[in-house]
Scaffold this motif. Sequence first.
Motif, PDB file in Angstrom:
ATOM      1  N   VAL A 180      32.648  44.895  39.807  1.00  0.00           N
ATOM      2  CA  VAL A 180      32.560  44.082  38.593  1.00  0.00           C
ATOM      3  C   VAL A 180      32.248  42.631  38.975  1.00  0.00           C
ATOM      4  CG1 VAL A 180      33.818  43.258  36.567  1.00  0.00           C
ATOM      5  CG2 VAL A 180      34.202  45.586  37.405  1.00  0.00           C
ATOM      6  N   ARG A 210      40.918  52.200  41.839  1.00  0.00           N
ATOM      7  CA  ARG A 210      40.761  51.097  40.885  1.00  0.00           C
ATOM      8  C   ARG A 210      40.177  49.867  41.578  1.00  0.00           C
ATOM      9  NH1 ARG A 210      45.185  47.321  38.994  1.00  0.00           N
ATOM     10  NH2 ARG A 210      44.103  46.019  37.522  1.00  0.00           N
ATOM     11  N   PHE A 250      42.616  39.762  37.088  1.00  0.00           N
ATOM     12  CA  PHE A 250      42.020  41.036  36.731  1.00  0.00           C
ATOM     13  C   PHE A 250      41.464  41.693  37.988  1.00  0.00           C
ATOM     14  CE2 PHE A 250      38.266  43.438  35.273  1.00  0.00           C
ATOM     15  CZ  PHE A 250      38.897  44.310  34.403  1.00  0.00           C
ATOM     16  N   CYS A 251      41.695  42.968  38.158  1.00  0.00           N
ATOM     17  CA  CYS A 251      41.194  43.756  39.281  1.00  0.00           C
ATOM     18  C   CYS A 251      41.735  43.279  40.632  1.00  0.00           C
ATOM     19  CB  CYS A 251      39.664  43.753  39.332  1.00  0.00           C
ATOM     20  SG  CYS A 251      38.918  44.821  38.092  1.00  0.00           S
ATOM     21  N   LYS A 298      34.598  39.517  34.990  1.00  0.00           N
ATOM     22  CA  LYS A 298      36.062  39.534  35.102  1.00  0.00           C
ATOM     23  C   LYS A 298      36.669  38.379  34.317  1.00  0.00           C
ATOM     24  CE  LYS A 298      36.165  41.526  39.723  1.00  0.00           C
ATOM     25  NZ  LYS A 298      36.535  41.275  41.120  1.00  0.00           N
ATOM     26  N   ASP A 334      36.471  50.367  42.185  1.00  0.00           N
ATOM     27  CA  ASP A 334      35.742  50.179  40.932  1.00  0.00           C
ATOM     28  C   ASP A 334      35.665  48.704  40.560  1.00  0.00           C
ATOM     29  OD1 ASP A 334      35.383  52.909  40.692  1.00  0.00           O
ATOM     30  OD2 ASP A 334      37.019  53.175  39.249  1.00  0.00           O
ATOM     31  N   CYS A 335      36.768  47.995  40.740  1.00  0.00           N
ATOM     32  CA  CYS A 335      36.825  46.590  40.341  1.00  0.00           C
ATOM     33  C   CYS A 335      35.965  45.696  41.214  1.00  0.00           C
ATOM     34  CB  CYS A 335      38.272  46.102  40.354  1.00  0.00           C
ATOM     35  SG  CYS A 335      39.239  46.734  38.967  1.00  0.00           S
ATOM     36  N   ARG A 336      35.790  46.048  42.456  1.00  0.00           N
ATOM     37  CA  ARG A 336      34.965  45.225  43.343  1.00  0.00           C
ATOM     38  C   ARG A 336      33.514  45.193  42.886  1.00  0.00           C
ATOM     39  NH1 ARG A 336      38.071  47.006  48.702  1.00  0.00           N
ATOM     40  NH2 ARG A 336      39.677  45.404  48.580  1.00  0.00           N
TER      41      ARG A 336
END
Length: 186
Positions: free
Chosen positions: A16, A9, A178-179, A21, A12-14
Amino acid sequence: MSKLQQLERLIDCRAVPEALKARGAHYLVQAARAGEPEAKLRYADGHHFRPDGRGVLSDPGFDTWRREAPVMLQRAFEAGYPDTAIYLHIAHASDVGFMASLIEDDREQGLAAQHLHARLLARRGPVQSWGLDAAAQQRARELAAQWHRNYFKNRTYPAMLMGSLHSAQPSSSRPRPFCADAAAQP
């Protein structure tokens, strides 16, 4: 969530962009209103508000959310999104969290939702009766069977899809971005 899932996760979030975000809550609301079942449930449970609950009552979208949340929960339920069963149980059994406080407590409906949750996870049903008589307990079991058949096509799931209950989590003193790395959170 396993450590591997957390790391996946994070990776994946990095990817974004920060600007995206920051608009996560906006996109969650849009996805819910467009009919995406998980987004409906997350919106109904207030995932677009700060996780620590600060400012929720003064948020400009609070009154709109208050009107939409019970409807969104019901729509996610009727769309066959399995995590709704436990949220319906909590909503009908208590006033834990903002969403649950919007839905009238109903022991029979709550017990039916608890039975449904057990059916969805292929587990033994609840043993507590919630003080209901035998006829009400039977109606709750029958309603759970009807819901399971009509909305979930008698499917079972290995676990909750969302992984945890947002409304049942204790508030932290700071919002979780978030993330963010879950290991670094308070």
